[in-house]
Design a protein around this motif. Structure first.
Motif, PDB file in Angstrom:
ATOM      1  N   ARG A  39       0.853  -1.184   0.000  1.00 55.21           N
ATOM      2  CA  ARG A  39       0.000   0.000   0.000  1.00 55.21           C
ATOM      3  C   ARG A  39       0.889   1.234   0.000  1.00 55.21           C
ATOM      4  O   ARG A  39       2.041   1.185   0.389  1.00 55.21           O
ATOM      5  CB  ARG A  39      -0.901   0.029   1.249  1.00 55.21           C
ATOM      6  CG  ARG A  39      -1.676  -1.237   1.540  1.00 55.21           C
ATOM      7  CD  ARG A  39      -2.852  -1.455   0.679  1.00 55.21           C
ATOM      8  NE  ARG A  39      -3.860  -0.427   0.863  1.00 55.21           N
ATOM      9  CZ  ARG A  39      -4.985  -0.387   0.172  1.00 55.21           C
ATOM     10  NH1 ARG A  39      -5.228  -1.282  -0.748  1.00 55.21           N
ATOM     11  NH2 ARG A  39      -5.864   0.567   0.379  1.00 55.21           N
ATOM     12  N   ARG A  40       0.331   2.342  -0.395  1.00 56.79           N
ATOM     13  CA  ARG A  40       1.068   3.604  -0.430  1.00 56.79           C
ATOM     14  C   ARG A  40       1.223   4.122   0.991  1.00 56.79           C
ATOM     15  O   ARG A  40       0.245   4.239   1.730  1.00 56.79           O
ATOM     16  CB  ARG A  40       0.287   4.614  -1.284  1.00 56.79           C
ATOM     17  CG  ARG A  40       1.057   5.850  -1.621  1.00 56.79           C
ATOM     18  CD  ARG A  40       1.994   5.597  -2.790  1.00 56.79           C
ATOM     19  NE  ARG A  40       2.492   6.882  -3.279  1.00 56.79           N
ATOM     20  CZ  ARG A  40       3.776   7.192  -3.299  1.00 56.79           C
ATOM     21  NH1 ARG A  40       4.679   6.331  -2.909  1.00 56.79           N
ATOM     22  NH2 ARG A  40       4.153   8.371  -3.740  1.00 56.79           N
TER      23      ARG A  40
ATOM     24  N   TYR B 119       1.549   6.547   4.032  1.00 57.44           N
ATOM     25  CA  TYR B 119       0.866   7.783   4.437  1.00 57.44           C
ATOM     26  C   TYR B 119      -0.610   7.815   4.048  1.00 57.44           C
ATOM     27  O   TYR B 119      -1.422   8.291   4.800  1.00 57.44           O
ATOM     28  CB  TYR B 119       1.546   9.059   3.909  1.00 57.44           C
ATOM     29  CG  TYR B 119       3.034   9.107   4.137  1.00 57.44           C
ATOM     30  CD1 TYR B 119       3.569   9.033   5.432  1.00 57.44           C
ATOM     31  CD2 TYR B 119       3.912   9.210   3.080  1.00 57.44           C
ATOM     32  CE1 TYR B 119       4.943   9.071   5.635  1.00 57.44           C
ATOM     33  CE2 TYR B 119       5.282   9.251   3.278  1.00 57.44           C
ATOM     34  CZ  TYR B 119       5.792   9.177   4.564  1.00 57.44           C
ATOM     35  OH  TYR B 119       7.142   9.208   4.750  1.00 57.44           O
ATOM     36  N   THR B 120      -0.959   7.340   2.842  1.00 55.13           N
ATOM     37  CA  THR B 120      -2.351   7.431   2.402  1.00 55.13           C
ATOM     38  C   THR B 120      -3.072   6.093   2.432  1.00 55.13           C
ATOM     39  O   THR B 120      -4.293   6.064   2.347  1.00 55.13           O
ATOM     40  CB  THR B 120      -2.430   7.987   0.966  1.00 55.13           C
ATOM     41  OG1 THR B 120      -1.780   7.062   0.085  1.00 55.13           O
ATOM     42  CG2 THR B 120      -1.803   9.377   0.864  1.00 55.13           C
ATOM     43  N   ASP B 121      -2.344   5.002   2.498  1.00 59.16           N
ATOM     44  CA  ASP B 121      -2.874   3.640   2.484  1.00 59.16           C
ATOM     45  C   ASP B 121      -3.644   3.322   1.192  1.00 59.16           C
ATOM     46  O   ASP B 121      -4.434   2.396   1.152  1.00 59.16           O
ATOM     47  CB  ASP B 121      -3.740   3.364   3.724  1.00 59.16           C
ATOM     48  CG  ASP B 121      -3.878   1.875   3.987  1.00 59.16           C
ATOM     49  OD1 ASP B 121      -2.882   1.138   3.795  1.00 59.16           O
ATOM     50  OD2 ASP B 121      -4.990   1.438   4.359  1.00 59.16           O
ATOM     51  N   GLU B 122      -3.397   4.069   0.149  1.00 60.97           N
ATOM     52  CA  GLU B 122      -4.004   3.768  -1.145  1.00 60.97           C
ATOM     53  C   GLU B 122      -3.314   2.545  -1.739  1.00 60.97           C
ATOM     54  O   GLU B 122      -2.181   2.217  -1.360  1.00 60.97           O
ATOM     55  CB  GLU B 122      -3.797   4.943  -2.105  1.00 60.97           C
ATOM     56  CG  GLU B 122      -4.457   6.219  -1.695  1.00 60.97           C
ATOM     57  CD  GLU B 122      -4.019   7.386  -2.569  1.00 60.97           C
ATOM     58  OE1 GLU B 122      -4.891   8.015  -3.164  1.00 60.97           O
ATOM     59  OE2 GLU B 122      -2.788   7.654  -2.630  1.00 60.97           O
TER      60      GLU B 122
ATOM     61  N   ASN C  24       4.561  13.693  -2.161  1.00 61.78           N
ATOM     62  CA  ASN C  24       3.909  12.880  -1.135  1.00 61.78           C
ATOM     63  C   ASN C  24       4.616  12.998   0.217  1.00 61.78           C
ATOM     64  O   ASN C  24       3.975  13.189   1.255  1.00 61.78           O
ATOM     65  CB  ASN C  24       3.869  11.420  -1.603  1.00 61.78           C
ATOM     66  CG  ASN C  24       2.960  10.560  -0.763  1.00 61.78           C
ATOM     67  OD1 ASN C  24       1.884  10.986  -0.346  1.00 61.78           O
ATOM     68  ND2 ASN C  24       3.388   9.351  -0.517  1.00 61.78           N
TER      69      ASN C  24
ATOM     70  N   GLN D 256       4.299  16.493   1.885  1.00 58.48           N
ATOM     71  CA  GLN D 256       2.944  16.699   2.396  1.00 58.48           C
ATOM     72  C   GLN D 256       2.672  15.899   3.667  1.00 58.48           C
ATOM     73  O   GLN D 256       2.008  16.384   4.573  1.00 58.48           O
ATOM     74  CB  GLN D 256       1.928  16.311   1.321  1.00 58.48           C
ATOM     75  CG  GLN D 256       0.483  16.513   1.746  1.00 58.48           C
ATOM     76  CD  GLN D 256      -0.488  16.141   0.635  1.00 58.48           C
ATOM     77  OE1 GLN D 256      -0.109  15.704  -0.443  1.00 58.48           O
ATOM     78  NE2 GLN D 256      -1.763  16.328   0.911  1.00 58.48           N
ATOM     79  N   HIS D 257       3.209  14.689   3.758  1.00 57.13           N
ATOM     80  CA  HIS D 257       2.810  13.781   4.835  1.00 57.13           C
ATOM     81  C   HIS D 257       3.857  13.504   5.906  1.00 57.13           C
ATOM     82  O   HIS D 257       3.509  12.983   6.969  1.00 57.13           O
ATOM     83  CB  HIS D 257       2.352  12.442   4.243  1.00 57.13           C
ATOM     84  CG  HIS D 257       1.130  12.543   3.402  1.00 57.13           C
ATOM     85  ND1 HIS D 257      -0.116  12.759   3.925  1.00 57.13           N
ATOM     86  CD2 HIS D 257       0.972  12.493   2.057  1.00 57.13           C
ATOM     87  CE1 HIS D 257      -1.008  12.819   2.954  1.00 57.13           C
ATOM     88  NE2 HIS D 257      -0.370  12.671   1.804  1.00 57.13           N
TER      89      HIS D 257
END
Length: 185
Positions: free
Chosen positions: A20-21, A23-26, A126, A129-130
């Protein structure tokens, strides 16, 4: 056809390990898709766009360079190899490993450097930002990396340079404000 196969292959490879990505869990494929879109914005070279989708599979999944060669041919495999980090944990600390990877990228083709610029833009945005804390180290590494990526696409190079410059300008403003609050001139 080549680009769509690369997208499906990368999506399956990253999903197979549950990646998963950060910080965003995408789903992880969001990142390679962003990188591929940036590459596609500056070229219609299908091998480069396919390699952009595949740029992290060898580092992050069970996929090997031999598999990339078999399924996507020598040109795509070469591009993926050029952008894949070659350092290993036994090579030393992070700074040492990143220097090994930077030297590897210095020898890469302009096509591969274009893919790496898109990767740098996606990751930098990314991380800034995070994760402001990690961004300090990451952006220092990326500033050094830009020194060897100037042969990549000039518009992506400028965009990456702008992100780096803006990051350091913002840090300088914060430093000045912090020093001003402490009565330091």
């Amino acid at each position: 056809m080549l680009v769509e196969r690369a997208k499906l292959f990368a999506s399956a490879a990253h999903a197979a390990i549950g990646q998963r990505r950060r910080y965003t869990d995408e789903p992880y494929i969001v990142h390679p898709t962003e990188v591929a879109a940036m590459v596609a914005s500056v070229t219609d070279d299908e091998e480069m766009i396919a390699a952009a989708y595949l740029h992290d599979v060898v580092e992050d999944t069970q996929v090997t360079h031999a598999m990339i060669l078999e399924f996507f041919g020598p040109s795509v495999a070469q591009l993926v190899e050029e952008v894949t980090d070659i350092s290993r944990p036994q090579d030393g600390n992070r700074r040492t490993r990143k220097e090994i990877d930077r030297q590897h990228l210095a020898k890469a083709s302009p096509r591969a450097k274009t893919i790496k610029l898109a990767d740098l833009i996606s990751n930098s945005t990314n991380i800034i930002q995070h994760d402001r804390w990690f961004a300090k180290d990451y952006m220092r590494e990326k500033k050094l990396l830009l020194e060897v990526l100037s042969e990549g696409d000039c518009s992506l190079y400028q965009r990456a340079q702008n992100i780096t410059n803006e990051y350091y300008a913002e840090r300088e403003v914060y430093r000045l404000l912090r020093n001003g609050e402490q009565g330091i001139s």
